[in-house]
Design a protein around this motif. Structure first.
Motif, PDB file in Angstrom:
ATOM      1  N   GLU A 140       0.781  -1.200   0.118  1.00  0.00           N
ATOM      2  CA  GLU A 140      -0.204   0.042  -0.036  1.00  0.00           C
ATOM      3  C   GLU A 140       0.963   1.289  -0.013  1.00  0.00           C
ATOM      4  OE1 GLU A 140      -2.616  -0.594   3.320  1.00  0.00           O
ATOM      5  OE2 GLU A 140      -4.004  -2.129   2.070  1.00  0.00           O
ATOM      6  N   GLY A 141       1.961   1.100   0.359  1.00  0.00           N
ATOM      7  CA  GLY A 141       3.063   2.347   0.407  1.00  0.00           C
ATOM      8  C   GLY A 141       3.632   2.605  -0.863  1.00  0.00           C
ATOM      9  N   LEU A 142       3.472   1.765  -1.851  1.00  0.00           N
ATOM     10  CA  LEU A 142       3.905   1.774  -3.359  1.00  0.00           C
ATOM     11  C   LEU A 142       3.195   2.799  -4.028  1.00  0.00           C
ATOM     12  CD1 LEU A 142       4.828  -1.729  -4.090  1.00  0.00           C
ATOM     13  CD2 LEU A 142       6.398  -0.043  -3.474  1.00  0.00           C
ATOM     14  N   ASP A 143       3.791   3.751  -4.885  1.00  0.00           N
ATOM     15  CA  ASP A 143       2.912   4.781  -5.646  1.00  0.00           C
ATOM     16  C   ASP A 143       2.809   3.864  -6.986  1.00  0.00           C
ATOM     17  OD1 ASP A 143       2.128   6.541  -7.420  1.00  0.00           O
ATOM     18  OD2 ASP A 143       3.975   7.886  -7.355  1.00  0.00           O
ATOM     19  N   GLY A 144       1.655   3.554  -7.014  1.00  0.00           N
ATOM     20  CA  GLY A 144       0.855   2.907  -8.257  1.00  0.00           C
ATOM     21  C   GLY A 144       1.206   3.379  -9.594  1.00  0.00           C
ATOM     22  N   ALA A 145       1.685   4.567  -9.785  1.00  0.00           N
ATOM     23  CA  ALA A 145       1.721   5.120 -11.021  1.00  0.00           C
ATOM     24  C   ALA A 145       3.164   5.105 -11.315  1.00  0.00           C
ATOM     25  CB  ALA A 145       1.061   6.632 -11.015  1.00  0.00           C
ATOM     26  N   ALA A 146       3.959   4.940 -10.437  1.00  0.00           N
ATOM     27  CA  ALA A 146       5.581   5.283 -10.781  1.00  0.00           C
ATOM     28  C   ALA A 146       6.144   3.890 -10.995  1.00  0.00           C
ATOM     29  CB  ALA A 146       6.210   5.822  -9.524  1.00  0.00           C
ATOM     30  N   ILE A 205       8.650   0.820 -10.565  1.00  0.00           N
ATOM     31  CA  ILE A 205       9.517   0.444  -9.479  1.00  0.00           C
ATOM     32  C   ILE A 205      10.889   0.269  -9.694  1.00  0.00           C
ATOM     33  CG2 ILE A 205       9.828  -1.289  -7.687  1.00  0.00           C
ATOM     34  CD1 ILE A 205       6.854  -1.528  -7.527  1.00  0.00           C
TER      35      ILE A 205
END
Length: 193
Positions: A79-85, A87
């Protein structure tokens, strides 16, 4: 007797199971007793026998609570990941999500206790039966973390197996645990891409 038919009873049962799980991770499965769990949970000794049939029942619930804790940690990282950016370092994300928080000493202690779960058949069976809840999060995590790589089809079980093997190798060979785990997971991703 197994109480807990009310919302308050269910919360108390969860509290006791979580205390048992924490005790197992900190001191090993051999530390599991009604007295130790009651002290850890801050409840009267009678509560452990009221809410759990016997020590095997308590061990089974502790195993489920362990898996739920691991899944919650992985979900928090996800949930802490930025889904748009994209990895940049998928191996780092997977290592962070699949290893417990803390330094190498914490990871080593965690894995030592996890290996010891097999000494208690009820704990081991409960962890195995509950594993499906962890796998749901791991499938989503690997899908997101590996989306920009050619390794998006890697099975979560394989990633976890490589990670666990890396921890065992690092601990037994005196290597930095997180660094070694990262390197092997990165290699797995590269080979699968």
């Amino acid at each position: 007797m197994t109480g807990g038919g009310t919302a308050k009873g269910a919360r108390r049962r969860e509290l006791i199971a979580a205390a048992a799980a924490a005790l197992v991770l900190e001191q090993g499965p051999g530390s599991l007793s009604h007295r130790a769990v009651a002290a850890r949970a801050g409840v009267p000794l009678a509560a452990t026998t009221y809410y759990f049939r016997d020590l095997d029942d308590l061990a089974a619930q502790a195993g489920g609570a362990l898996v739920d804790g691991w899944a919650a940690h992985a979900r928090e990282v996800l949930e802490g990941l930025d889904g748009a950016a994209p990895i940049e370092d998928p191996a780092e994300v997977l290592v962070r999500a699949l290893l417990p928080p803390g330094d190498d000493t914490a990871v080593r202690a965690h894995h030592e206790q996890v290996l010891a779960l097999g000494r208690n058949p009820r704990l081991a069976a409960a962890v195995g039966a509950s594993r499906v809840r962890l796998d749901v999060v791991l499938r989503e995590l690997t899908s997101v973390a590996l989306a920009g790589t050619g390794a998006h089809g890697l099975s979560p079980a394989l990633v976890l197996a490589v990670l666990d093997g890396a921890v065992v190798a690092a601990v037994s060979e005196g290597r930095p645990v997180r660094g070694h785990a990262h390197d092997l997971v990165a290699e797995l991703i590269a080979v699968a891409s």
